[in-house]
Design a protein around this motif. Structure first.
Motif, mmCIF file in Angstrom:
data_model
loop_
_atom_site.group_PDB
_atom_site.id
_atom_site.type_symbol
_atom_site.label_atom_id
_atom_site.label_comp_id
_atom_site.label_asym_id
_atom_site.label_seq_id
_atom_site.Cartn_x
_atom_site.Cartn_y
_atom_site.Cartn_z
ATOM 1 N N HIS A 125 -0.591 -1.779 -3.131
ATOM 2 C CA HIS A 125 0.341 -0.429 -2.765
ATOM 3 C C HIS A 125 1.712 -0.884 -2.594
ATOM 4 O O HIS A 125 2.611 -0.285 -3.151
ATOM 5 C CB HIS A 125 -0.435 -0.177 -1.361
ATOM 6 C CG HIS A 125 0.486 1.063 -0.856
ATOM 7 N ND1 HIS A 125 0.220 2.195 -1.240
ATOM 8 C CD2 HIS A 125 1.548 1.088 -0.152
ATOM 9 C CE1 HIS A 125 1.044 3.163 -0.700
ATOM 10 N NE2 HIS A 125 1.822 2.652 0.310
ATOM 11 N N LEU A 130 -5.744 -4.371 -1.622
ATOM 12 C CA LEU A 130 -5.262 -2.923 -1.999
ATOM 13 C C LEU A 130 -3.796 -2.922 -0.991
ATOM 14 O O LEU A 130 -2.969 -2.159 -1.765
ATOM 15 C CB LEU A 130 -6.111 -2.120 -1.051
ATOM 16 C CG LEU A 130 -7.384 -1.594 -1.675
ATOM 17 C CD1 LEU A 130 -8.180 -0.819 -0.886
ATOM 18 C CD2 LEU A 130 -7.266 -0.859 -3.193
ATOM 19 N N ARG A 131 -3.535 -3.766 -0.111
ATOM 20 C CA ARG A 131 -2.301 -3.676 0.473
ATOM 21 C C ARG A 131 -1.107 -4.089 -0.193
ATOM 22 O O ARG A 131 -0.068 -3.591 -0.391
ATOM 23 C CB ARG A 131 -2.197 -4.264 1.831
ATOM 24 C CG ARG A 131 -3.045 -3.286 3.016
ATOM 25 C CD ARG A 131 -3.290 -4.150 4.352
ATOM 26 N NE ARG A 131 -3.835 -5.360 3.870
ATOM 27 C CZ ARG A 131 -4.241 -6.461 4.863
ATOM 28 N NH1 ARG A 131 -3.869 -6.123 6.088
ATOM 29 N NH2 ARG A 131 -5.077 -7.314 4.481
#
Lengths: 256, 256
Positions: free
Chosen positions: A26, A22-23
């Protein structure tokens, strides 16, 4: 994300970090980072710093990180909360971490329904990522300490002093006349006062629980006659406690 | 539910009401009502009262209602909000209605993404039931007035005075030094002061927008350096505004 938080074990020698999941998504899709670009990073329960993007791959982003800036001081508000419905608890974790709480003390009470204790929402695997989400929102690294207590009386009589120290103690009680701010301002002791805020179950604390809290120094406060959902009430009360503490000057400063 | 809210057209002659659907299910399964039992009822945008359960059927509950008690006064806080992400907006409706807002003025701003305006979350069919849910939680009948404005400048220059009157105007600005309470307490005019609170998009108001707000009397306030999600910030700020107004005494009272 206003900050990328890293587990200490994610950081390799000389500050190299390989982000996936996810990071990384993002950084690529929302912040649209390119090599050489700086991003704010932090070590969980540690210092803040800067990460320079070293590589942007299909599903990964490489960072070269330097740490060393202090995170914000540990928030001066702690929450003593009767375990709410799992759905309500779920909504609260990130918001509490973002607003800033030093400690979340979850407790049983007469009107807490038993199954609430068995929910996965009280398991670190579930709440820790939500706390991290809130910290990343607020640019903090210090995870709120979370403890869970099945015996209210033992908690309040024997454990709370050690857990939360001797700060200003407030209990939300719809029937009370005092506002958070007026009670906090009345206190003068200590240079770094803390507030411990007790919020009961949806049906309220029972008489015994209220008396026990009062006997341990909890003063009743209210936000008025409107009944609020637990999460709304907690967000509002934590914010009020923080604001009241900002207006707080130690006794010495006031006399001078 | 702390109150069963009714549309005026649901109430038959002599106060008879036939509830179906969620409210009937709630009365049967959660409150476990039986004939003869009183429940709190209210007319949307009207008075509060009592309903006596007359019948409990398979999927329906009959009530015989008497109205006549005044609802709480219209909340003295209004919100001027740059349209947030639909998911965030969805979370806010019930909480805002429960905390109490007189009016929600939704506006465009440079950093509001266009698709946010086309979401069904801005349609009364979607937000009205959520507002009702919040009112039922807080035992109020007065629906917040909601208006949606695509032109920020026209709104602020030409429409806001008529919509929200001449109350105390605050704009949330992370760079500000003042607390909500200190700004509200500084004002002295009027016996029933209102607060209009402006909360910007996630990226913040731009320079032009901040200047325009300042030119129309909005004073900057902040809750500190932690960046909060829009819903958390709104809940906290609305609560702070309400609390600050409670501490507010009209000029006459202070001088006397």
């Amino acid at each position: 994300l206003n900050l990328i938080l890293l587990e200490p074990e994610e950081v390799g020698p000389e500050g190299s970090v390989q982000l996936r999941g996810l990071r990384a998504v993002h950084l690529q899709n929302v912040l649209k980072v390119t090599p050489g670009q700086p991003v704010r990073v932090g070590l969980l329960d540690g210092s803040l710093g800067t990460g320079i993007v070293t590589a942007v791959g299909v599903d990964a982003v490489g960072l070269s990180c330097v740490f060393g800036e202090n995170p914000p001081p540990r928030p001066a508000v702690d929450l003593l909360l009767a375990v709410p419905r799992p759905k309500v608890m779920r909504r609260m974790w990130a918001q509490l971490a973002a607003l800033g709480v030093g400690r979340v003390v979850l407790t049983n009470a007469e009107r807490v329904e038993r199954p609430y204790f068995d929910t996965h929402m009280l398991h670190p695997d579930c709440y820790r990522p939500l706390l991290v989400e809130g910290l990343q929102q607020a640019r903090d690294t210090l995870l709120p300490r979370v403890t869970i207590h099945r015996r209210f009386r033992v908690l309040v009589e024997d454990e709370l002093d050690e857990l939360c120290g001797s700060g200003i103690r407030l209990v939300a009680d719809p029937g009370a006349k005092s506002q958070v701010e007026s009670v906090v301002r009345r206190h003068t002791g200590g240079d770094h006062p803390r507030v411990l805020l007790a919020v009961g179950p949806e049906g309220g604390w029972n008489e015994f629980e209220l008396r026990l809290l009062a006997s341990r120094g909890f003063e009743s406060v209210s936000m008025g006659p409107r009944t609020l959902r637990t999460d709304t009430a907690c967000i509002a009360l934590v914010a009020l406690a923080h604001e009241a503490l900002k207006g707080f000057r130690p006794a010495a400063a006031r006399e001078g």
